[in-house]
Design an enzyme around this catalytic site. Structure first.
Site, PDB file in Angstrom:
ATOM      1  N   GLY A  80       0.823  -1.201   0.000  1.00 39.96           N
ATOM      2  CA  GLY A  80       0.000   0.000   0.000  1.00 39.96           C
ATOM      3  C   GLY A  80       0.851   1.242   0.000  1.00 39.96           C
ATOM      4  O   GLY A  80       2.086   1.187  -0.094  1.00 39.96           O
ATOM      5  N   ALA A  81       0.168   2.380   0.108  1.00 39.57           N
ATOM      6  CA  ALA A  81       0.881   3.657   0.091  1.00 39.57           C
ATOM      7  C   ALA A  81       1.808   3.802   1.283  1.00 39.57           C
ATOM      8  O   ALA A  81       2.852   4.434   1.201  1.00 39.57           O
ATOM      9  CB  ALA A  81      -0.130   4.800   0.074  1.00 39.57           C
ATOM     10  N   LYS A 132       1.319  -4.998   9.227  1.00 37.95           N
ATOM     11  CA  LYS A 132       1.569  -3.868   8.335  1.00 37.95           C
ATOM     12  C   LYS A 132       2.869  -3.196   8.742  1.00 37.95           C
ATOM     13  O   LYS A 132       3.024  -2.744   9.888  1.00 37.95           O
ATOM     14  CB  LYS A 132       0.413  -2.882   8.411  1.00 37.95           C
ATOM     15  CG  LYS A 132       0.581  -1.672   7.499  1.00 37.95           C
ATOM     16  CD  LYS A 132      -0.490  -0.653   7.795  1.00 37.95           C
ATOM     17  CE  LYS A 132      -1.305  -0.398   6.582  1.00 37.95           C
ATOM     18  NZ  LYS A 132      -2.315   0.639   6.826  1.00 37.95           N
ATOM     19  N   ASP A 162     -10.245   7.555   2.563  1.00 29.85           N
ATOM     20  CA  ASP A 162      -9.646   6.691   1.545  1.00 29.85           C
ATOM     21  C   ASP A 162     -10.470   5.416   1.365  1.00 29.85           C
ATOM     22  O   ASP A 162      -9.940   4.302   1.384  1.00 29.85           O
ATOM     23  CB  ASP A 162      -8.201   6.352   1.915  1.00 29.85           C
ATOM     24  CG  ASP A 162      -7.383   5.880   0.709  1.00 29.85           C
ATOM     25  OD1 ASP A 162      -7.804   6.167  -0.436  1.00 29.85           O
ATOM     26  OD2 ASP A 162      -6.348   5.236   0.908  1.00 29.85           O
TER      27      ASP A 162
END
Length: 688
Positions: A366-367, A386, A484
């Site tokens: 992801g970003a 993450k 988002d």
């Protein structure tokens, strides 16, 4: 040394000598808590329950009849049994609730319960099952429940539609009481206070109820029963409620519980009548001290009395220093006490669980970083870890996600298990989602997909996402704006239930406050026009993104796609709206479904998607309205045939490359990563 100090030292020394000379029985083990209002930190919400202004709603707050069930459970299990002494504790609970109905003449039911259960996921069927047991598995759940029933259900031998009852592993009450005869109307809408007491020595349950905050003299229900067999393990406490074709609303406003009575059994026999039978409690034998041991004890006391007396003096004079040390200790342990629920992982165990963050364990990128599959061998649990792409640059996003999601509780949110800040790394540990993200399911890499996502699962995903956004926007103490929302941030569990994740861009905002302008961030195709223009994120910008996701689910197309055999880019919202204007709306349905869907549901979903993606933010519905439409609790929103056009007073402030970015870089002005994290955690404590 003044006289008061000398007196204190003398008393302390005398007390210690007495302690050495006299056998002291084990003291009672007590625990208690009281919440004058509820919070998401200490309780878990299940089903349709919600939290608003510190009050828990167990069923949906709607104006049209609906079917609903929900429960709220205190996160920490409670011990009611001392295995060493073989003693069951007594307990006392106090709570207040109200039951109201805007249409009392046309519909009523079904009521609420206060329960104790070894299961912390107690959520049952609506209607007469009171949200406590599943209609298809009536004997599965184990519980002790106190029901406050507002509907006469002959199936459960209810005496009337306004009674209180004691239930044990069955909704057929052991004993009930007609509350109308006691001057209490459960459906009055007034706040009702309840006191529930269980005295283990007497083997009796007493329930007191009244509109006053003062406990009445006489109980409304008294039941002679031995609950010790049902309290042999740690149990959870909570409330459940349900309605069926009704607008009845069930609210819990306060809750307190006290556990007491872990005393040694008295040295004699006592007999108590329990349901016309006798139970004899045999106490364990008491050990008597003989005179020889007693003399040794006196001698030992005299030998050590002098040094102990000196120690008491030192303790008194070291009192202030001890207090200071206690404060320092609390500060050092602050990290570990950050939040109830999520725990701090060590870098070592996360590295081991991910095989050194091996590339074979990557679930996605992801970003803000990479997500790894983690297998914890000690527990056999699989999680998702993450890992921030750039530890210092991603610091603000890490703290944002940690501080927001750690305080949230909803069945359609990805559950945070823990966190780690070590070796310059920023790591978050989440529940592992077996079916990955929604975009991977809608748009599989293999073009030969013979098993597209079925319609029933698609509709459930859209409803679940609407439910969680309603919670974030309207039911939290502060409005949470996700910023988002897209299919790649919607994860699917083993049953394809949606779980909203990735709160790296989320922001908190007080209710009824103006939005804060920030640099626009998000993903092209999901950004509302006014957000691109002014950079102000509101609930309505989330609604726009949700509308795009709805259209993706219904159409099976991405927000921006290239026309087949053409270089032209097509916007999904424009494409669907064009079909709507031509009266061909159903042609937008995903062709892979081969018309295997409910036509009315498909039409409803497409219209909801367009209404949410309306360019005019004032015309978009809020998420509660959307949820009501999807659940057939409200009529559809009218969608104009032609897509509205907006004219802004000025041109875009930035070029599109400057506006749209995958993430923001927000400098915190500090080189000490850990100190920033602690500050974020302090903010988190204020939020929770």
């Amino acid at each position: 040394m003044n006289s008061s100090t000398r007196t204190l030292i003398f008393r302390l020394g005398f007390a210690i000598i007495i302690f050495l000379l006299v056998p002291i029985p084990t003291s009672a083990s007590t625990s208690s808590f009281h919440f004058s209002s509820f919070n998401a930190r200490n309780f878990t919400l299940l089903g349709d329950s919600y939290l608003k202004n510190g009050v828990v709603g167990l069923t949906r707050d709607v104006t049209v009849p609906t079917t609903s069930s929900g429960s709220i459970i205190y996160n920490t299990p409670i011990q009611f049994f001392d295995s060493d002494a073989n003693i069951t504790a007594s307990f006392s609970a106090k709570f207040s609730f109200s039951i109201s109905n805007i249409n009392p003449t046309s519909s009523s039911g079904d009521g609420l319960t206060f329960f104790l259960s070894p299961d912390n996921q107690s959520l049952g069927s609506p209607g007469g099952y009171l949200g406590l047991v599943n209609s298809s598995e009536l004997t599965k759940n184990r519980f002790i429940a106190f029901e406050f029933d507002t509907k006469l259900d002959p199936h459960f031998n209810d005496p009337n539609d306004n009674h209180v009852g004691l239930d044990v592993n069955s909704l057929i009450s052991i004993q009930t009481a007609n509350l109308l005869l006691k001057g209490i109307d459960l459906k009055s809408g007034d706040l009702i206070n309840v006191w529930i007491e269980y005295k283990n020595e007497q083997k009796v349950v007493r329930i007191y109820m009244g509109y006053s905050n003062t406990k009445p003299m006489n109980p409304v229900l008294e039941v002679k029963i031995d609950l010790s067999e049902h309290l042999k393990e740690f149990v959870y406490v909570g409330f459940s409620g349900s309605s069926e074709g009704s607008t009845e609303l069930h609210l819990i406003e306060s809750f307190g519980l006290q556990i007491f009575g872990f005393f040694p059994v008295r040295p004699h026999f006592r007999t108590h009548n329990v349901s016309d039978s006798s139970v004899i409690i045999t106490p364990p034998p008491r050990l008597e001290s003989n005179s020889k041991n007693h003399r040794k004890r006196i001698g030992l006391a005299l030998v050590i009395a002098g040094p102990v007396f000196c120690c008491v003096v030192l303790i008194v004079f070291g009192y202030v220093s001890a207090k200071k040390w206690e404060k320092i200790k609390k500060q050092k342990s602050f990290k570990a006490e950050m939040v109830t629920g999520p725990r701090q992982f060590s870098y070592r165990e996360l590295k081991f669980a991910t095989r050194g963050f091996h590339s074979s364990r990557i679930l996605g990128n992801g970003a803000f970083g990479t997500v790894y599959k983690a297998y914890f061998m000690s527990s056999g649990i699989i999680s998702a870890v993450k890992r921030s792409k750039h530890s210092h640059e991603g610091k603000s996003e890490f703290l944002a996600e940690l501080s927001i999601i750690a305080c949230l509780r909803h069945k359609n949110l990805v559950q945070l298990q823990g966190w780690c800040v070590e070796k310059g790394e920023l790591l978050l540990v989440y529940d592992y989602m077996l079916n990955g993200s929604l975009d991977k399911v809608l748009y599989p890499e293999s073009k030969i997909d013979t098993n597209p996502l079925p319609w029933a699962k698609r509709y459930n995903i859209v409803v679940g996402l609407a439910s969680v956004l309603t919670y974030l926007h309207q039911e939290c103490e502060q409005v949470v704006i996700h910023r988002d929302i897209k299919t790649s941030n919607v994860l699917l569990d083993a049953n394809f239930n949606p779980k909203l994740g990735d709160f790296g861009l989320a922001r908190l905002m007080e209710h009824d406050k103006s939005p804060v302008s920030t640099l626009t961030a998000g993903t092209m195709g999901y950004l509302a026009p006014e957000y691109l223009q002014y950079g102000k994120a509101t609930e309505k910008t989330d609604v726009f993104s949700y509308g795009v996701v709805v259209l993706e689910v219904a159409c099976g197309r991405q927000p921006i796609e290239r026309e087949t055999g053409d270089q032209k880019m097509v916007n999904l919202v424009d494409w669907v709206w064009k079909l709507h204007s031509q009266g061909r709306l159903l042609e937008a349905a995903d062709q892979r479904l081969k018309m295997e869907f409910d036509v009315e549901q498909m039409k409803k979903l497409l219209l909801v998607g367009l209404s949410c993606a309306n360019p005019d933010c004032l015309e978009r519905p809020n998420m509660r309205k959307v949820l009501q439409i999807l659940n057939n609790e409200a009529g559809p929103v009218l969608v104009p045939k032609s897509k509205p056009t907006l004219i802004f007073s000025s041109s875009l402030p930035l070029c599109i490359e400057d506006i749209v970015s995958d993430y923001e870089q927000e400098s915190q002005g500090s080189d000490d990563l850990f100190q920033d994290t602690v500050q974020g955690c302090q903010n988190l404590k204020e939020i929770c």
